[in-house]
Design a protein around this motif. Structure first.
Motif, PDB file in Angstrom:
ATOM      1  N   TYR A  23      -5.628  -2.574  -3.600  1.00  0.00           N
ATOM      2  CA  TYR A  23      -4.644  -1.501  -3.658  1.00  0.00           C
ATOM      3  C   TYR A  23      -5.361  -0.154  -3.762  1.00  0.00           C
ATOM      4  CZ  TYR A  23      -1.508   1.718  -6.009  1.00  0.00           C
ATOM      5  OH  TYR A  23      -0.805   2.822  -6.366  1.00  0.00           O
ATOM      6  N   GLN A  24      -4.883   0.826  -2.981  1.00  0.00           N
ATOM      7  CA  GLN A  24      -5.460   2.173  -3.048  1.00  0.00           C
ATOM      8  C   GLN A  24      -4.405   3.105  -3.647  1.00  0.00           C
ATOM      9  OE1 GLN A  24      -8.688   2.699  -1.902  1.00  0.00           O
ATOM     10  NE2 GLN A  24      -8.691   0.492  -1.534  1.00  0.00           N
ATOM     11  N   ALA A  28       0.579   4.602  -3.571  1.00  0.00           N
ATOM     12  CA  ALA A  28       1.513   4.583  -4.706  1.00  0.00           C
ATOM     13  C   ALA A  28       2.932   4.965  -4.303  1.00  0.00           C
ATOM     14  CB  ALA A  28       1.008   5.511  -5.807  1.00  0.00           C
ATOM     15  N   ALA A  29       3.050   5.914  -3.385  1.00  0.00           N
ATOM     16  CA  ALA A  29       4.374   6.411  -3.018  1.00  0.00           C
ATOM     17  C   ALA A  29       5.249   5.319  -2.423  1.00  0.00           C
ATOM     18  CB  ALA A  29       4.219   7.564  -2.025  1.00  0.00           C
ATOM     19  N   GLN A  30       4.620   4.280  -1.847  1.00  0.00           N
ATOM     20  CA  GLN A  30       5.422   3.220  -1.207  1.00  0.00           C
ATOM     21  C   GLN A  30       5.870   2.128  -2.173  1.00  0.00           C
ATOM     22  OE1 GLN A  30       3.043   1.850   2.151  1.00  0.00           O
ATOM     23  NE2 GLN A  30       2.239   3.949   2.230  1.00  0.00           N
ATOM     24  N   LEU A  31       5.449   2.228  -3.423  1.00  0.00           N
ATOM     25  CA  LEU A  31       5.803   1.157  -4.364  1.00  0.00           C
ATOM     26  C   LEU A  31       7.193   1.365  -4.945  1.00  0.00           C
ATOM     27  CD1 LEU A  31       2.474   0.824  -6.406  1.00  0.00           C
ATOM     28  CD2 LEU A  31       3.172  -0.348  -4.310  1.00  0.00           C
ATOM     29  N   GLY A  32       7.822   0.238  -5.306  1.00  0.00           N
ATOM     30  CA  GLY A  32       9.097   0.321  -6.025  1.00  0.00           C
ATOM     31  C   GLY A  32       8.847   0.851  -7.425  1.00  0.00           C
ATOM     32  N   PRO A  33       9.935   1.237  -8.141  1.00  0.00           N
ATOM     33  CA  PRO A  33       9.749   1.869  -9.451  1.00  0.00           C
ATOM     34  C   PRO A  33       9.030   1.003 -10.475  1.00  0.00           C
ATOM     35  CG  PRO A  33      12.094   1.569  -8.892  1.00  0.00           C
ATOM     36  CD  PRO A  33      11.306   1.164  -7.697  1.00  0.00           C
ATOM     37  N   ARG A  34       9.331  -0.317 -10.493  1.00  0.00           N
ATOM     38  CA  ARG A  34       8.710  -1.174 -11.520  1.00  0.00           C
ATOM     39  C   ARG A  34       7.202  -1.332 -11.249  1.00  0.00           C
ATOM     40  NH1 ARG A  34       9.473  -4.901 -15.595  1.00  0.00           N
ATOM     41  NH2 ARG A  34       7.897  -6.540 -15.528  1.00  0.00           N
ATOM     42  N   ALA A  35       6.865  -1.623  -9.988  1.00  0.00           N
ATOM     43  CA  ALA A  35       5.442  -1.796  -9.645  1.00  0.00           C
ATOM     44  C   ALA A  35       4.685  -0.500  -9.924  1.00  0.00           C
ATOM     45  CB  ALA A  35       5.295  -2.202  -8.181  1.00  0.00           C
ATOM     46  N   TYR A  50     -10.640  -1.719 -12.790  1.00  0.00           N
ATOM     47  CA  TYR A  50      -9.919  -2.887 -12.285  1.00  0.00           C
ATOM     48  C   TYR A  50      -9.431  -2.667 -10.864  1.00  0.00           C
ATOM     49  CZ  TYR A  50      -9.910  -4.845 -16.963  1.00  0.00           C
ATOM     50  OH  TYR A  50     -10.297  -5.365 -18.157  1.00  0.00           O
ATOM     51  N   ARG A  51      -9.376  -3.744 -10.091  1.00  0.00           N
ATOM     52  CA  ARG A  51      -8.834  -3.678  -8.736  1.00  0.00           C
ATOM     53  C   ARG A  51      -7.635  -4.616  -8.634  1.00  0.00           C
ATOM     54  NH1 ARG A  51     -11.819  -0.153  -9.025  1.00  0.00           N
ATOM     55  NH2 ARG A  51     -13.540   0.487  -7.691  1.00  0.00           N
ATOM     56  N   LEU A  52      -6.592  -4.123  -7.971  1.00  0.00           N
ATOM     57  CA  LEU A  52      -5.429  -4.959  -7.709  1.00  0.00           C
ATOM     58  C   LEU A  52      -5.489  -5.421  -6.260  1.00  0.00           C
ATOM     59  CD1 LEU A  52      -2.695  -2.725  -9.316  1.00  0.00           C
ATOM     60  CD2 LEU A  52      -2.963  -5.161  -9.830  1.00  0.00           C
ATOM     61  N   PHE A  53      -4.995  -6.602  -5.973  1.00  0.00           N
ATOM     62  CA  PHE A  53      -4.842  -7.043  -4.594  1.00  0.00           C
ATOM     63  C   PHE A  53      -3.643  -6.339  -3.947  1.00  0.00           C
ATOM     64  CE2 PHE A  53      -6.779 -11.559  -5.024  1.00  0.00           C
ATOM     65  CZ  PHE A  53      -7.985 -11.098  -4.548  1.00  0.00           C
ATOM     66  N   TYR A  54      -3.735  -6.136  -2.638  1.00  0.00           N
ATOM     67  CA  TYR A  54      -2.618  -5.720  -1.775  1.00  0.00           C
ATOM     68  C   TYR A  54      -2.218  -4.246  -1.893  1.00  0.00           C
ATOM     69  CZ  TYR A  54      -1.953 -10.690  -0.960  1.00  0.00           C
ATOM     70  OH  TYR A  54      -2.155 -11.986  -0.621  1.00  0.00           O
ATOM     71  N   ARG A  55      -1.775  -3.731  -0.738  1.00  0.00           N
ATOM     72  CA  ARG A  55      -1.250  -2.356  -0.707  1.00  0.00           C
ATOM     73  C   ARG A  55      -0.002  -2.265  -1.586  1.00  0.00           C
ATOM     74  NH1 ARG A  55      -1.952  -2.728   5.769  1.00  0.00           N
ATOM     75  NH2 ARG A  55      -4.219  -2.762   5.722  1.00  0.00           N
ATOM     76  N   HIS A  56       0.776  -3.355  -1.589  1.00  0.00           N
ATOM     77  CA  HIS A  56       1.924  -3.468  -2.504  1.00  0.00           C
ATOM     78  C   HIS A  56       1.605  -4.599  -3.470  1.00  0.00           C
ATOM     79  CE1 HIS A  56       4.671  -1.939   0.961  1.00  0.00           C
ATOM     80  NE2 HIS A  56       3.923  -0.999   0.459  1.00  0.00           N
ATOM     81  N   PRO A  57       1.037  -4.289  -4.621  1.00  0.00           N
ATOM     82  CA  PRO A  57       0.601  -5.361  -5.534  1.00  0.00           C
ATOM     83  C   PRO A  57       1.758  -6.303  -5.898  1.00  0.00           C
ATOM     84  CG  PRO A  57      -0.251  -3.239  -6.238  1.00  0.00           C
ATOM     85  CD  PRO A  57       0.732  -2.947  -5.143  1.00  0.00           C
TER      86      PRO A  57
END
Ligand SMILES: Cc1ncc(COP(=O)(O)O)c(C=O)c1O
Length: 459
Positions: A23-24, A28-35, A50-57
């Motif tokens: 995840y970069q 962030a702008a494309q994520l839903g409010p909870r994520a 830390y690194r998260l997987f996926y553009r939309h974790p």
């Protein structure tokens, strides 16, 4: 240290195994409010490492067998996680941990039956000369100890590793993990060689011969420079290098050479161990190798942190005869209960034969898909460890990094979890819990076919 290639087509220079699929903050702008809120809280309280997987974790809340569920209740097929090796939330492991935790959990300075029972059971899966085992909590700790034991035994400092290897996160082990070489200083005595790339060399025989020649050159270089060889450390599935399980025996001559020149072989079984390759219980055993030191981790406790270093007694004693060792959590009764349950389940559920069977069917199906998708350059692996390499053209075999990164996102949208490996992050790593069933395979083929078609159309 020898030079290594860099360009990987991501436009981000050399990225480590921890960063290919990540995840970069720009997304962030494309994520839903909870994520978005969870991502922000993580950054605030955990720091930036830390690194998260996926553009939309993905926010996972539950698992069972080879399936996991996210916070919205959506079900995913897990093709990535080898830590829940016998299946997410396996009832026998859960029950064993629960029972022991309700009874007692201390450390290894008191007598307890569980540790000696498990040690005996684990060593029975290894060659007779590997007859002692020490317990730690992580693969990193196991490799840290192994590197130190190998140095104590040989009197040498110089290890040989492959160019995209990842062996863990301690100072010593990071310095022997070239996949981190963009951010960590490598050990001054380290020699880095290419992995046995069966795809680009064209056959396991040619890859094995090139690997042997590379080991020979590295040893020659060590000796010529006045350093002393400590040994070779390798994950025999070469997973972060891009998954080169090759054919059984492919790397045996190289290991024999290391032994002949006075070095040890450390088999890092964190990836191929515990029946994953189907052909043998251990990755080294597939190659008929007699290792000096064997490190275990990830799948050993089905998610409970337990890891180990098994060794030939005379090698281990070069270290253990003069040093006391204590590890607060390593080998505690709960860790041993988890590890024992995993070993019992692998045996009772016949998971090694299952991995061989289902993994073979998986690769057969993927090879059929390669008939309609030119971008699939290679399908390789053993048991339930499969690499699917994506290329720009089959002639040039140039890595299709962008496509691979888009593909894992497309698969995530189709509720299939996987990731990428290799220096160019263009090899899909298909490494599910061993609980994956043959009946799950059509869903995988359909999702991959659909995802590739949609990406090819938009290209
Ligand atoms: C081959 C290999 N060795 C060692 C490690 C380190 O294990 P841990 O994360 O448990 O410290 C890893 C982790 O990814 C690994 O893949």
């Amino acid at each position: 240290m020898t030079d290594r290639g860099t360009g990987n087509g991501t436009g981000r220079g050399h990225v480590s195994i921890l960063e290919g699929n990540s995840y970069q903050p720009a997304d962030a702008a494309q994520l839903g409010p909870r994520a978005r809120s969870l991502v922000e809280q993580r950054e605030r309280s955990l720091g930036a490492a830390y690194r998260l997987f996926y553009r939309h974790p993905v926010e996972l809340v539950r698992g069972q067998g080879a399936r996991v569920w996210d916070a919205d209740g959506s079900e995913y097929l897990d093709l990535y996680n080898n830590v829940p090796s016998v299946g997410h939330a396996h009832p026998r492991v859960t029950e064993a941990v629960h029972r022991q935790m309700s009874q007692l959990n201390t450390h290894t300075r008191y007598l307890h039956e569980a540790i000696v029972r498990y040690a005996g059971d684990l060593l029975a899966t290894m060659p007779a000369e590997v007859d002692q085992v020490m317990f730690v909590c992580t693969g990193s700790e196991a490799n840290d100890l192994a590197l130190r034991v190998g140095r104590a035994y040989t009197g040498g400092l110089a290890y040989i590793v492959t160019s995209e290897a990842y062996h863990g996160n301690t100072a010593l082990v990071s310095a022997h993990s070239p996949s981190l070489s963009n951010v960590e200083a490598m050990d001054p005595a380290l020699r880095v060689i290419a992995p046995p790339d069966t795809y680009r060399h064209g056959s396991p025989e040619a890859a094995g011969a090139a690997f042997l020649a590379a080991v020979e050159r590295a040893i020659g270089d060590i000796e010529a420079s006045g350093d002393k060889l400590a040994g070779l450390i390798a994950d025999t599935s070469f997973s972060s290098d891009g998954i080169y399980t090759g054919a059984p025996g492919m790397i045996t001559a190289a290991v024999d050479l290391v032994h002949a020149r006075g070095g040890v072989f450390i088999a890092d079984e964190v990836q191929p161990g515990f029946a994953r390759t189907g052909e043998a219980f251990w990755g080294f055993a597939r190659h008929g190798i007699a290792p000096d030191l064997v490190t275990t981790g990830k799948p050993m406790g089905n998610g409970f942190p337990v890891a180990g270093l098994a060794a030939r007694r005379e090698v281990l004693s070069a270290y253990s005869a003069t040093r006391p060792y204590f590890n607060t959590f390593g080998g505690n009764p709960v860790a041993m209960a988890a590890a024992q349950a995993v070993l019992d389940v692998i045996r009772d559920e016949g998971l090694q034969a299952h991995a061989l069977d289902v993994g073979g069917q998986l690769r057969d199906g993927l090879r059929s898909l390669a008939g309609t998708h030119e971008s699939i350059g290679d399908v390789r692996g053993a048991g339930l460890y499969t690499g699917l390499e994506l290329v720009l053209s089959r002639d040039a075999k140039e890595p299709a990094t962008g496509l691979a990164l888009d593909l894992i996102e497309e698969l995530r949208e189709r509720r299939i979890l996987t990731s990428v490996c290799g220096p160019a992050s263009n090899v899909l790593k298909l490494r599910p819990p061993l609980a994956l069933a043959a009946s799950d395979l059509p869903r995988i083929f359909e999702a991959l076919d659909g995802a590739l078609r949609s990406l090819e159309k938009s290209a």
